[in-house]
Scaffold this active site. Structure first.
Site, PDB file in Angstrom:
ATOM      1  N   TRP A  91      -8.334  -4.803  -9.736  1.00  0.00           N
ATOM      2  CA  TRP A  91      -7.718  -3.556 -10.196  1.00  0.00           C
ATOM      3  C   TRP A  91      -8.456  -3.014 -11.418  1.00  0.00           C
ATOM      4  CZ3 TRP A  91      -4.831  -7.988  -9.030  1.00  0.00           C
ATOM      5  CH2 TRP A  91      -4.066  -7.902  -7.851  1.00  0.00           C
ATOM      6  N   HIS A 100      -0.617  -0.992  -9.950  1.00  0.00           N
ATOM      7  CA  HIS A 100       0.128  -1.146  -8.700  1.00  0.00           C
ATOM      8  C   HIS A 100       1.620  -1.116  -9.041  1.00  0.00           C
ATOM      9  CE1 HIS A 100      -0.439  -5.834  -9.228  1.00  0.00           C
ATOM     10  NE2 HIS A 100      -0.072  -5.235 -10.343  1.00  0.00           N
ATOM     11  N   ARG A 150      -5.891   3.971 -11.096  1.00  0.00           N
ATOM     12  CA  ARG A 150      -7.069   3.107 -11.056  1.00  0.00           C
ATOM     13  C   ARG A 150      -8.218   3.826 -11.750  1.00  0.00           C
ATOM     14  NH1 ARG A 150      -6.184  -0.463  -6.317  1.00  0.00           N
ATOM     15  NH2 ARG A 150      -3.991  -0.981  -6.633  1.00  0.00           N
ATOM     16  N   GLN A 183       2.147   4.258  -4.441  1.00  0.00           N
ATOM     17  CA  GLN A 183       2.414   3.039  -3.689  1.00  0.00           C
ATOM     18  C   GLN A 183       3.920   2.911  -3.478  1.00  0.00           C
ATOM     19  OE1 GLN A 183       0.830  -0.408  -5.725  1.00  0.00           O
ATOM     20  NE2 GLN A 183      -1.098  -0.287  -4.604  1.00  0.00           N
ATOM     21  N   VAL A 229       1.490 -13.890  -4.519  1.00  0.00           N
ATOM     22  CA  VAL A 229       2.155 -14.315  -3.277  1.00  0.00           C
ATOM     23  C   VAL A 229       1.426 -15.530  -2.703  1.00  0.00           C
ATOM     24  CG1 VAL A 229       3.168 -12.093  -2.620  1.00  0.00           C
ATOM     25  CG2 VAL A 229       0.805 -12.620  -1.962  1.00  0.00           C
ATOM     26  N   ALA A 234       7.367 -10.067  -0.609  1.00  0.00           N
ATOM     27  CA  ALA A 234       7.035  -8.815  -1.283  1.00  0.00           C
ATOM     28  C   ALA A 234       5.953  -8.119  -0.478  1.00  0.00           C
ATOM     29  CB  ALA A 234       6.548  -9.081  -2.704  1.00  0.00           C
TER      30      ALA A 234
HETATM   31  N1  PHE Z   1       0.062  -4.930  -5.403  1.00  0.00           N
HETATM   32  C1  PHE Z   1      -0.879  -5.161  -4.364  1.00  0.00           C
HETATM   33  C2  PHE Z   1      -1.997  -4.106  -4.470  1.00  0.00           C
HETATM   34  O1  PHE Z   1      -1.856  -3.134  -5.139  1.00  0.00           O
HETATM   35  C3  PHE Z   1      -0.244  -5.081  -3.009  1.00  0.00           C
HETATM   36  C4  PHE Z   1       0.753  -6.183  -2.756  1.00  0.00           C
HETATM   37  C5  PHE Z   1       2.081  -6.036  -3.139  1.00  0.00           C
HETATM   38  C6  PHE Z   1       0.361  -7.375  -2.133  1.00  0.00           C
HETATM   39  C7  PHE Z   1       2.998  -7.053  -2.900  1.00  0.00           C
HETATM   40  C8  PHE Z   1       1.271  -8.367  -1.900  1.00  0.00           C
HETATM   41  C9  PHE Z   1       2.568  -8.229  -2.284  1.00  0.00           C
HETATM   42  O2  PHE Z   1      -3.056  -4.268  -3.928  1.00  0.00           O
END
Ligand code: PHE
Length: 348
Positions: free
Chosen positions: A158, A179, A205, A219, A262, A316
């Protein structure tokens, strides 16, 4: 002086002067001078009584004729000046009473708003609550609490806009969220399980913009935590979502992916709705279109918000919003979304 002569001279003078007038305002002066109480004409009319009877008839006729002439000249001139004034206004485009009125512009929801609402409606019907959170965020929520410590290489995933603020430790702890995942932490800190939320919102970003990259986009985050939630719940929930958004015939696929917060992590794709898997430009000939990242909430993340990972589990997911209408309508440049060009926005 001979009355006929006087009248002739007066007529010439009056008509000459009125012809030279160019403005409505000036007309009143002319009227007072030639038709007013103290005018030469009034004098003539009064003088008629003093004339010998033989002359009176002829002089009376001439004087009255003069009066009518002056009055009608005045009205003609007034009408001419008025229509000239209207014509001048029309010339400036100010007054064309024959033009149809301008229709009022009808407002509409931005394309992104429409899609956000559509997605949130699907998750609402699956039992999720919609919540929102801050766009200016702490490093702690955006990274630390999500298992992304300082100097961890995963931060390279990111590119971050940092807020120009340095704390006592000489660190910059504030940023624009990259995010919507920080809301996982904020929601769990504030509530005890069970939790079922979706979080739509803007993310940022730090990158050069081009047809496929914007520095701001949307998002939608999802989070479900409860006793006994398994990977099968994640799969069932997201496959159902894909079918409701893209139609009952869509196939979906999970593949392993990595996100620090995760475990296991997946990326989800649907079979290409344009070529149904054969391969086309839309799916870059793979037959599959990636639509989101997801996974089971990492035990360390749960521990950090005082959820016991031996008791509670959860999943998630996070999806990019613009990608959905981009694929649905074949929009070729993501920058069109937020450059306020009504020719683009009015199409949806
Ligand atoms: N936050 C991650 C992204 O921006 C996406 C994501 C959210 C992945 C929740 C797994 C669980 O790339």
């Amino acid at each position: 002086m001979d009355i006929a002569k006087e009248i002739e001279e007066l007529t010439n003078q009056a008509l000459q002067e009125i012809a030279a007038l160019g403005e409505l305002k000036a007309l009143e002066g002319w009227r007072v001078l030639y038709l007013g109480k103290k005018s030469q004409l009034t004098g003539l009319l009064r003088g008629l009584a003093q004339l010998p009877v033989e002359e009176r008839r002829a002089a009376g006729a001439l004087t009255n004729e003069l009066k009518r002439l002056l009055e009608s000249s005045l009205e003609e001139k007034r009408a001419a000046l008025q229509s000239a004034q209207v014509a001048a206004l029309q010339e400036q485009g100010r007054l064309d009473v024959t033009l149809p009125g301008r229709p009022l512009l009808q407002g509409r929801l931005h394309l992104t708003t429409q899609v956000v609402r559509q997605i949130c409606d699907i998750f609402k019907s699956l039992g999720f609550q919609v919540v929102e959170g801050p766009e200016v965020e702490w490093d702690y929520y955006n990274f630390e609490a999500l298992n992304i410590p300082k100097d961890h290489p995963a931060r390279d995933m990111w590119d971050t806009f940092w807020v120009d603020y340095t704390n006592e430790q000489g660190q910059r702890p504030m940023l624009l969220r990259t995010h919507t995942s920080p809301m996982q932490i904020r929601v769990m800190e504030k509530t005890s399980p069970p939790v079922r939320v979706v979080v739509p919102g803007k993310v940022y970003r730090y990158e050069a913009t081009d047809a496929t990259h914007e520095s701001m986009f949307y998002q939608i985050e999802g989070l479900a935590v409860d006793k006994g939630i398994t990977f099968a719940d994640l799969k069932g929930c997201l496959f159902e979502f894909a079918r409701r958004l893209y139609g009952p015939d869509r196939k979906a696929r999970f593949r392993c992916d990595y996100f620090p917060f995760v475990e296991p992590g997946v990326e989800m794709a649907i079979d290409c709705f344009a070529c149904t898997g054969a391969g086309c430009r839309l799916c870059s000939n793979t037959g599959w279109i990636e639509i989101l990242g997801a996974g089971m909430v990492h035990p360390d993340v749960l521990r950090r918000v005082n959820y016991d990972p031996e008791v509670y589990t959860g999943f998630a997911f996070g999806l990019g919003v613009e990608r959905i209408p981009i694929l649905r309508y074949g929009i070729e440049d993501i920058r069109l979304f937020y450059s306020n060009d009504l020719r683009f926005l009015k199409q949806f």
